[in-house]
Motif scaffolding. Structure first.
Motif, PDB file in Angstrom:
ATOM      1  N   TRP A  29      54.583  41.579  72.809  1.00  0.00           N
ATOM      2  CA  TRP A  29      54.009  42.056  71.629  1.00  0.00           C
ATOM      3  C   TRP A  29      53.920  41.091  70.429  1.00  0.00           C
ATOM      4  CZ3 TRP A  29      56.404  46.808  68.481  1.00  0.00           C
ATOM      5  CH2 TRP A  29      55.543  47.036  67.405  1.00  0.00           C
ATOM      6  N   VAL A  30      54.884  40.135  70.184  1.00  0.00           N
ATOM      7  CA  VAL A  30      54.974  39.194  69.068  1.00  0.00           C
ATOM      8  C   VAL A  30      53.990  38.131  69.550  1.00  0.00           C
ATOM      9  CG1 VAL A  30      56.170  37.374  67.986  1.00  0.00           C
ATOM     10  CG2 VAL A  30      57.334  39.815  68.181  1.00  0.00           C
ATOM     11  N   ILE A  31      53.936  37.764  70.711  1.00  0.00           N
ATOM     12  CA  ILE A  31      53.070  36.321  71.101  1.00  0.00           C
ATOM     13  C   ILE A  31      51.699  36.935  71.349  1.00  0.00           C
ATOM     14  CG2 ILE A  31      52.695  35.073  73.087  1.00  0.00           C
ATOM     15  CD1 ILE A  31      55.748  34.837  73.184  1.00  0.00           C
ATOM     16  N   SER A  32      51.436  38.035  71.832  1.00  0.00           N
ATOM     17  CA  SER A  32      49.960  38.399  72.344  1.00  0.00           C
ATOM     18  C   SER A  32      49.383  39.166  70.699  1.00  0.00           C
ATOM     19  CB  SER A  32      50.017  39.585  73.386  1.00  0.00           C
ATOM     20  OG  SER A  32      50.549  40.720  72.887  1.00  0.00           O
ATOM     21  N   GLY A  33      50.181  39.545  70.126  1.00  0.00           N
ATOM     22  CA  GLY A  33      49.600  40.199  68.832  1.00  0.00           C
ATOM     23  C   GLY A  33      49.422  41.741  69.043  1.00  0.00           C
ATOM     24  N   ASN A  34      49.547  42.278  70.545  1.00  0.00           N
ATOM     25  CA  ASN A  34      49.007  43.461  70.610  1.00  0.00           C
ATOM     26  C   ASN A  34      50.303  44.212  71.406  1.00  0.00           C
ATOM     27  OD1 ASN A  34      47.846  45.410  72.155  1.00  0.00           O
ATOM     28  ND2 ASN A  34      46.275  44.394  72.331  1.00  0.00           N
ATOM     29  N   PRO A  35      50.626  45.346  70.431  1.00  0.00           N
ATOM     30  CA  PRO A  35      51.768  46.191  71.098  1.00  0.00           C
ATOM     31  C   PRO A  35      51.490  46.777  72.586  1.00  0.00           C
ATOM     32  CG  PRO A  35      50.818  47.288  69.401  1.00  0.00           C
ATOM     33  CD  PRO A  35      50.103  45.907  69.588  1.00  0.00           C
ATOM     34  N   TRP A  36      50.320  47.148  72.902  1.00  0.00           N
ATOM     35  CA  TRP A  36      49.776  47.662  74.173  1.00  0.00           C
ATOM     36  C   TRP A  36      50.006  46.520  75.378  1.00  0.00           C
ATOM     37  CZ3 TRP A  36      50.821  52.519  73.904  1.00  0.00           C
ATOM     38  CH2 TRP A  36      50.222  53.039  72.606  1.00  0.00           C
ATOM     39  N   ILE A  37      49.763  45.458  74.857  1.00  0.00           N
ATOM     40  CA  ILE A  37      49.825  44.460  76.119  1.00  0.00           C
ATOM     41  C   ILE A  37      51.204  44.230  76.418  1.00  0.00           C
ATOM     42  CG2 ILE A  37      49.749  41.795  76.351  1.00  0.00           C
ATOM     43  CD1 ILE A  37      46.826  42.072  75.411  1.00  0.00           C
ATOM     44  N   GLY A  38      52.175  44.257  75.285  1.00  0.00           N
ATOM     45  CA  GLY A  38      53.649  44.005  75.414  1.00  0.00           C
ATOM     46  C   GLY A  38      54.223  45.127  76.182  1.00  0.00           C
ATOM     47  N   LEU A  39      53.693  46.236  75.886  1.00  0.00           N
ATOM     48  CA  LEU A  39      54.240  47.483  76.649  1.00  0.00           C
ATOM     49  C   LEU A  39      53.772  47.631  78.110  1.00  0.00           C
ATOM     50  CD1 LEU A  39      55.900  49.991  75.963  1.00  0.00           C
ATOM     51  CD2 LEU A  39      53.706  51.293  75.521  1.00  0.00           C
ATOM     52  N   LYS A  40      52.400  47.179  78.434  1.00  0.00           N
ATOM     53  CA  LYS A  40      52.255  47.169  79.713  1.00  0.00           C
ATOM     54  C   LYS A  40      52.975  45.962  80.419  1.00  0.00           C
ATOM     55  CE  LYS A  40      47.336  48.603  78.552  1.00  0.00           C
ATOM     56  NZ  LYS A  40      46.156  48.067  78.680  1.00  0.00           N
ATOM     57  N   ILE A  41      53.148  44.897  79.947  1.00  0.00           N
ATOM     58  CA  ILE A  41      53.744  43.743  80.529  1.00  0.00           C
ATOM     59  C   ILE A  41      55.190  44.271  81.067  1.00  0.00           C
ATOM     60  CG2 ILE A  41      54.585  41.429  80.248  1.00  0.00           C
ATOM     61  CD1 ILE A  41      52.205  40.740  78.583  1.00  0.00           C
TER      62      ILE A  41
END
Length: 138
Positions: A29-41
């Protein structure tokens, strides 16, 4: 005597996956700036990491290195190599950006090694799933 080590390794896999998933979600989330990407990963890793971690535990159970800090450090390094490669691949696929995959995979090396080492040390304090006095023999 009955070998209950499978129970131990499953319990370790579950507790580690909880810690590892939370770390991956936050870092992604922090690196991508997107909480959904963090959650998916993080969610994607649950299945791949549980399988990889269980296999890793079984292999290390068969390796005859006495229990010591050296064993825990070597085990930490080998797991982190497998785990970071898995994270890099999943982050690349999910984000669509290999650089994001590299950043996430690299960032988690330090955090996961620290958490994994502490996890190993804590589990070493418990005999769950081991035959009586097994820890002394290792």
């Amino acid at each position: 005597m009955k070998d209950n080590s499978h129970k131990r390794h499953m319990a370790k896999a579950i507790t580690w996956r909880i810690i590892g998933t939370l770390d991956t979600i936050i870092l992604s989330w922090v690196i991508s700036g997107n909480p959904w990407i963090g959650l998916k990963i993080g969610i994607s890793e649950v299945a791949t990491k549980m399988i990889l971690y269980y296999i890793h535990e079984r292999l290390w159970f068969k390796i005859n290195i006495p229990s010591s800090n050296k064993r825990h450090v070597l085990k930490t390094i080998s797991w982190r190599t497998v785990g970071s490669l898995d994270t890099f691949i999943l982050a690349w696929i999910i984000s669509g950006n290999p650089i994001t995959g590299i950043k996430i995979g690299t960032a988690e090396v330090l955090t996961k090694m620290i958490f994994y080492y502490l996890h190993e040390r804590l589990w070493y304090l418990f005999d769950y799933g081991l035959e009586k006095n097994y820890r002394i023999k290792r």
